[in-house]
Write a protein that holds these residues in place. Structure first.
Motif, PDB file in Angstrom:
ATOM      1  N   GLY A  90       0.819  -1.207   0.000  1.00 37.51           N
ATOM      2  CA  GLY A  90       0.000   0.000   0.000  1.00 37.51           C
ATOM      3  C   GLY A  90       0.851   1.255   0.000  1.00 37.51           C
ATOM      4  N   ALA A  91       1.868   1.259   0.855  1.00 34.26           N
ATOM      5  CA  ALA A  91       2.722   2.440   0.968  1.00 34.26           C
ATOM      6  C   ALA A  91       3.418   2.734  -0.354  1.00 34.26           C
ATOM      7  N   LEU A  92       3.888   1.686  -1.021  1.00 34.42           N
ATOM      8  CA  LEU A  92       4.587   1.883  -2.293  1.00 34.42           C
ATOM      9  C   LEU A  92       3.663   2.515  -3.327  1.00 34.42           C
ATOM     10  N   LEU A  93       2.449   1.988  -3.407  1.00 31.91           N
ATOM     11  CA  LEU A  93       1.508   2.511  -4.403  1.00 31.91           C
ATOM     12  C   LEU A  93       1.164   3.968  -4.097  1.00 31.91           C
ATOM     13  N   ILE A  94       0.764   4.221  -2.845  1.00 36.85           N
ATOM     14  CA  ILE A  94       0.346   5.570  -2.465  1.00 36.85           C
ATOM     15  C   ILE A  94       1.492   6.566  -2.618  1.00 36.85           C
ATOM     16  N   THR A  95       2.675   6.153  -2.145  1.00 37.50           N
ATOM     17  CA  THR A  95       3.836   7.044  -2.195  1.00 37.50           C
ATOM     18  C   THR A  95       4.227   7.358  -3.633  1.00 37.50           C
TER      19      THR A  95
ATOM     20  N   VAL B  35      -4.821  11.690  -4.221  1.00 38.65           N
ATOM     21  CA  VAL B  35      -5.838  11.682  -3.171  1.00 38.65           C
ATOM     22  C   VAL B  35      -5.526  10.721  -2.008  1.00 38.65           C
ATOM     23  N   PRO B  36      -5.160   9.456  -2.260  1.00 36.12           N
ATOM     24  CA  PRO B  36      -4.904   8.574  -1.106  1.00 36.12           C
ATOM     25  C   PRO B  36      -3.839   9.133  -0.162  1.00 36.12           C
ATOM     26  N   ALA B  37      -2.757   9.652  -0.740  1.00 41.14           N
ATOM     27  CA  ALA B  37      -1.686  10.207   0.094  1.00 41.14           C
ATOM     28  C   ALA B  37      -2.180  11.434   0.854  1.00 41.14           C
ATOM     29  N   VAL B  38      -2.957  12.281   0.150  1.00 43.73           N
ATOM     30  CA  VAL B  38      -3.455  13.495   0.810  1.00 43.73           C
ATOM     31  C   VAL B  38      -4.408  13.124   1.941  1.00 43.73           C
ATOM     32  N   ILE B  39      -5.202  12.079   1.744  1.00 41.71           N
ATOM     33  CA  ILE B  39      -6.096  11.633   2.833  1.00 41.71           C
ATOM     34  C   ILE B  39      -5.279  11.190   4.044  1.00 41.71           C
ATOM     35  N   LEU B  40      -4.211  10.445   3.795  1.00 38.14           N
ATOM     36  CA  LEU B  40      -3.363  10.033   4.922  1.00 38.14           C
ATOM     37  C   LEU B  40      -2.755  11.240   5.630  1.00 38.14           C
ATOM     38  N   LEU B  41      -2.305  12.224   4.834  1.00 37.84           N
ATOM     39  CA  LEU B  41      -1.738  13.438   5.444  1.00 37.84           C
ATOM     40  C   LEU B  41      -2.791  14.146   6.289  1.00 37.84           C
ATOM     41  N   LEU B  42      -4.006  14.238   5.752  1.00 41.02           N
ATOM     42  CA  LEU B  42      -5.086  14.886   6.505  1.00 41.02           C
ATOM     43  C   LEU B  42      -5.367  14.123   7.791  1.00 41.02           C
ATOM     44  N   MET B  43      -5.525  12.801   7.651  1.00 39.39           N
ATOM     45  CA  MET B  43      -5.909  11.996   8.814  1.00 39.39           C
ATOM     46  C   MET B  43      -4.891  12.063   9.938  1.00 39.39           C
ATOM     47  N   PHE B  44      -3.602  11.916   9.579  1.00 36.75           N
ATOM     48  CA  PHE B  44      -2.603  11.736  10.630  1.00 36.75           C
ATOM     49  C   PHE B  44      -1.738  12.961  10.878  1.00 36.75           C
ATOM     50  N   SER B  45      -1.890  14.011  10.067  1.00 38.54           N
ATOM     51  CA  SER B  45      -1.065  15.189  10.314  1.00 38.54           C
ATOM     52  C   SER B  45      -1.887  16.464  10.480  1.00 38.54           C
ATOM     53  N   TYR B  46      -2.942  16.627   9.698  1.00 39.40           N
ATOM     54  CA  TYR B  46      -3.647  17.913   9.733  1.00 39.40           C
ATOM     55  C   TYR B  46      -4.858  17.903  10.667  1.00 39.40           C
ATOM     56  N   ILE B  47      -5.698  16.859  10.588  1.00 38.90           N
ATOM     57  CA  ILE B  47      -6.863  16.815  11.478  1.00 38.90           C
ATOM     58  C   ILE B  47      -6.443  16.834  12.960  1.00 38.90           C
ATOM     59  N   PRO B  48      -5.347  16.148  13.346  1.00 37.66           N
ATOM     60  CA  PRO B  48      -4.943  16.220  14.757  1.00 37.66           C
ATOM     61  C   PRO B  48      -4.719  17.642  15.267  1.00 37.66           C
ATOM     62  N   PHE B  49      -4.445  18.603  14.373  1.00 33.36           N
ATOM     63  CA  PHE B  49      -4.233  19.975  14.852  1.00 33.36           C
ATOM     64  C   PHE B  49      -5.434  20.503  15.636  1.00 33.36           C
ATOM     65  N   ALA B  50      -6.634  20.006  15.286  1.00 30.19           N
ATOM     66  CA  ALA B  50      -7.816  20.448  16.037  1.00 30.19           C
ATOM     67  C   ALA B  50      -7.675  20.090  17.514  1.00 30.19           C
ATOM     68  N   GLY B  51      -7.027  18.947  17.781  1.00 33.59           N
ATOM     69  CA  GLY B  51      -6.880  18.489  19.154  1.00 33.59           C
ATOM     70  C   GLY B  51      -5.924  19.326  19.978  1.00 33.59           C
ATOM     71  N   VAL B  52      -5.152  20.197  19.312  1.00 34.70           N
ATOM     72  CA  VAL B  52      -4.215  21.065  20.033  1.00 34.70           C
ATOM     73  C   VAL B  52      -4.962  21.939  21.042  1.00 34.70           C
ATOM     74  N   TRP B  53      -6.246  22.197  20.747  1.00 37.74           N
ATOM     75  CA  TRP B  53      -7.072  23.001  21.658  1.00 37.74           C
ATOM     76  C   TRP B  53      -7.059  22.416  23.072  1.00 37.74           C
ATOM     77  N   MET B  54      -6.921  21.106  23.175  1.00 33.10           N
ATOM     78  CA  MET B  54      -6.900  20.460  24.496  1.00 33.10           C
ATOM     79  C   MET B  54      -5.844  21.066  25.414  1.00 33.10           C
ATOM     80  N   ALA B  55      -4.762  21.579  24.836  1.00 33.46           N
ATOM     81  CA  ALA B  55      -3.672  22.126  25.647  1.00 33.46           C
ATOM     82  C   ALA B  55      -4.125  23.318  26.482  1.00 33.46           C
TER      83      ALA B  55
END
Lengths: 297, 320
Positions: A90-95, B35-55
């Motif tokens: 998966g990582a290879l394809l997406i990356t 899109v798949p890569a951007v979704i991963l970036l959103l899920m694990f890097s950008y959406i968590p920024f909302a949680g910064v409010w907890m600080a």
């Protein structure tokens, strides 16, 4: 003068051989030690401590492990194997899809894509918000996906892949474009076949990261069925740690079965076995990957 | 084929205006591939920024991230108060990283320079393979190896001490030894790897410089100190800047893999990253989010500064 300098030169070479040989041995020694202990008899280890040559060589430890915890080790092997293969594919394809898109100069927003990738390297929300959304919104707690999805896009690997794609001449694509191929087709049947070595390099980097990962398991997983191999080893070792630091009172430690020295080292060997076996074949791809990354800098 | 037909049709209708939607439509296959890569970036890097409010709140599960009471900078103040381990873990992080950067530069450069003096290809290949191997194992395995060396009863270190007539040391209950042990473990694991980076740089050096140095009667030592090392300087500077930019980040896997959560040693080796993880369980989500946020902000400032200096030194070429 001439003689003196050549004498000095010879000392430099002698020093080089000694330094390199000693450092290389320091790197190898622990592995030899580990292998040796895993084939030694437990009583000899308890009496003499670790040694470079197996003491009273025996296969008892491995036999013991496979009789007593064979099932759980095999399951952990299965978990690690699944994570590594599915994750790497998966990582290879997406990356490489993202890297390919960014490598196309005609793509107007490719800098935006590069920036949103890059930014995640230099700034992040931190562990806790990341953990919160992963557990509360994505439901990753105690799932195998917790050990796959978060590691599926490594931005460094993506840029490494882009460097390779950028080196392909755009004229190769243009001909296919005129023939009516869309960009996915160009990616799949021109760019990918031309990038076999980089794909292998980046794929091996992902595979190694997945194989060695235990951190995601530590954070997300407490179901024993889902423990990957490395986390299985971590648990054995941290029990040992707890007892040898005196944290667990001596009364209680009686009820905990302390894994024997040989067992710990045998599990270590079982964990790194496949890497040791494949190392001679995969080493050069990592060297290539590092070189390509360094040249970019 | 579709994009070609659609593209030309739109071009005929609107020959001048080439806006956002036009570009998306024209290269939609490429954007879809991202899109798949951007979704991963959103899920694990950008959406968590909302949680910064907890600080800035005192988080409780019932009220959720945005409903919990606002407490301003209380969480940050606690970090710097004498009741918390804040200063201690910051100090540990900086000290461990400082020595790792120094040794993690000197040793690999020495390896690269000295390997360059070795003529026997077999020796070179063999030793290089041996030195690179520790890079391939996880920190847990490094932890097992460290245990093999430092365990009280069976470890190699105590055997050596006893051989020379010293008393054995109970390493795992003596915190003062563990910063050096961790620093050395890191140098051990990564030196072979880093030396490859320096050798990559050296392979691009102009060999004619060495030829003329030899003609002028320069010794090998002079060649190393007046040619090789000065030419390696840009690479050394860039890699050092990269590490300095991350000096507030500890290696969680390294600390936990080697020491685990051993409370006897943790005061000495806890870094900000392990502290965040531990305080999540003991001091709550809000406080640990605040600590993590401070770390990220310091990191951002330092990386930006490092990038600025790298550009100055490197003819406008930044770190990324």
């Amino acid at each position: 003068m001439k003689l003196k300098s050549s004498l000095g030169d010879r000392w430099v070479v002698v020093f080089a051989y000694c330094f390199i040989a000693i450092f290389a041995l320091i790197c190898l020694y622990p592995f030899l030690l580990t292998i040796s202990v895993s084939f030694s008899s437990e009583s000899a280890i308890a009496r003499n401590g670790y040694a470079l040559l197996p003491q009273l060589p025996t296969l008892d430890t491995y036999r013991y492990i496979f009789v007593n915890s064979g099932a759980s080790i095999l399951r952990s092997y299965g978990v690690t194997f699944f994570i590594t293969t599915v994750g790497t594919a998966g990582a290879l394809l997406i990356t490489s899809m993202l890297a390919f898109a960014i490598s196309i100069k005609k793509l107007r927003y490719r800098n935006v894509l590069a920036f949103i990738s890059n930014f995640t390297i230099i700034f992040s929300a931190g562990l806790i918000p990341w953990y919160m959304v992963s557990v509360n919104y994505y439901g990753l707690k105690n799932t195998i996906w917790a050990m796959i999805l978060p590691a599926m896009l490594n931005v460094w690997n993506m840029f490494l892949m882009r460097t390779y794609f950028s080196a392909i001449s755009p004229s190769l694509y243009e001909a296919a474009e005129i023939d009516g191929a869309n960009y996915f087709k160009i990616f799949w049947s021109i760019a990918m076949p031309l990038s076999k070595t980089p794909l292998l390099t980046v794929g091996l980097m992902y595979a190694l990261a997945y194989w060695n990962d235990w951190w995601h398991a530590l954070i997300f997983v407490n179901k024993k069925d889902l423990f990957p191999l490395q986390y299985y080893l971590y648990n054995i070792l941290s029990n040992v740690n707890a007892i040898s630091s005196g944290r667990i009172p001596s009364g209680a430690s009686g009820s905990i079965t302390l894994p024997a020295e040989t067992v710990k080292m045998a599990v270590t060997i079982i964990t790194i076995g496949p890497i040791m076996f494949l190392y001679p074949f995969i080493q050069r791809y990592f060297v290539q990957g590092i070189m390509a990354g360094a040249v970019k800098e | 084929m579709n994009s070609g037909i659609d593209g030309t049709r739109i071009q005929e209708l609107k020959p001048i205006k080439k806006g956002f939607l036009y570009e998306i439509k024209r290269h939609r296959v490429l954007y879809l591939m991202s899109v798949p890569a951007v979704i991963l970036l959103l899920m694990f890097s950008y959406i968590p920024f909302a949680g910064v409010w907890m600080a800035f709140t005192e988080f409780n599960v019932v009220d959720g991230i945005f409903g919990s009471p606002f407490v301003g900078l209380t969480n940050f103040e606690y970090f710097f108060s004498e009741h918390s381990m804040g200063w201690q873990v910051t100090y540990n992080t900086l000290v461990i990283n400082f020595y790792t950067i120094i040794l993690g530069t000197v040793v690999p450069v020495a390896i690269a320079v000295l390997l360059n003096e070795i003529r026997s290809m077999t020796f070179k290949k063999l030793t290089q393979s041996m030195m690179f191997f520790p890079y391939f194992i996880s920190w847990v395995v490094v932890g097992a190896i460290v245990y093999g060396v430092f365990s009280t009863d069976v470890g190699v270190a105590n055997k050596v001490l006893q051989f020379f007539g010293f008393e054995p040391i109970r390493w795992y209950s003596e915190p003062q030894y563990w910063k050096p042990i961790i620093i050395l473990a890191s140098v051990w694991k990564f030196s072979g790897y880093s030396s490859i980076v320096y050798m990559a740089a050296m392979s691009n050096f102009d060999q004619s410089l060495y030829e003329s140095a030899k003609v002028d009667g320069a010794s090998k030592l002079q060649q190393i100190f007046y040619l090789t090392i000065p030419m390696l300087k840009p690479t050394i500077v860039v890699l050092t800047l990269l590490s300095v930019g991350r000096i507030f980040y500890g290696d969680f896997g390294m600390i936990y893999g080697i020491v685990g959560d051993n409370p006897v040693l943790s005061g000495e080796v806890s870094v900000i990253d392990t502290y965040v993880y531990q305080s999540m369980r003991t001091l709550g989500f809000s406080y640990s989010t605040a600590v993590g946020l401070m770390q990220s902000v310091m990191g951002l400032i330092l990386v930006t500064a490092a990038n600025y200096f790298a550009k100055k030194i490197n003819d406008g070429e930044g770190l990324f």
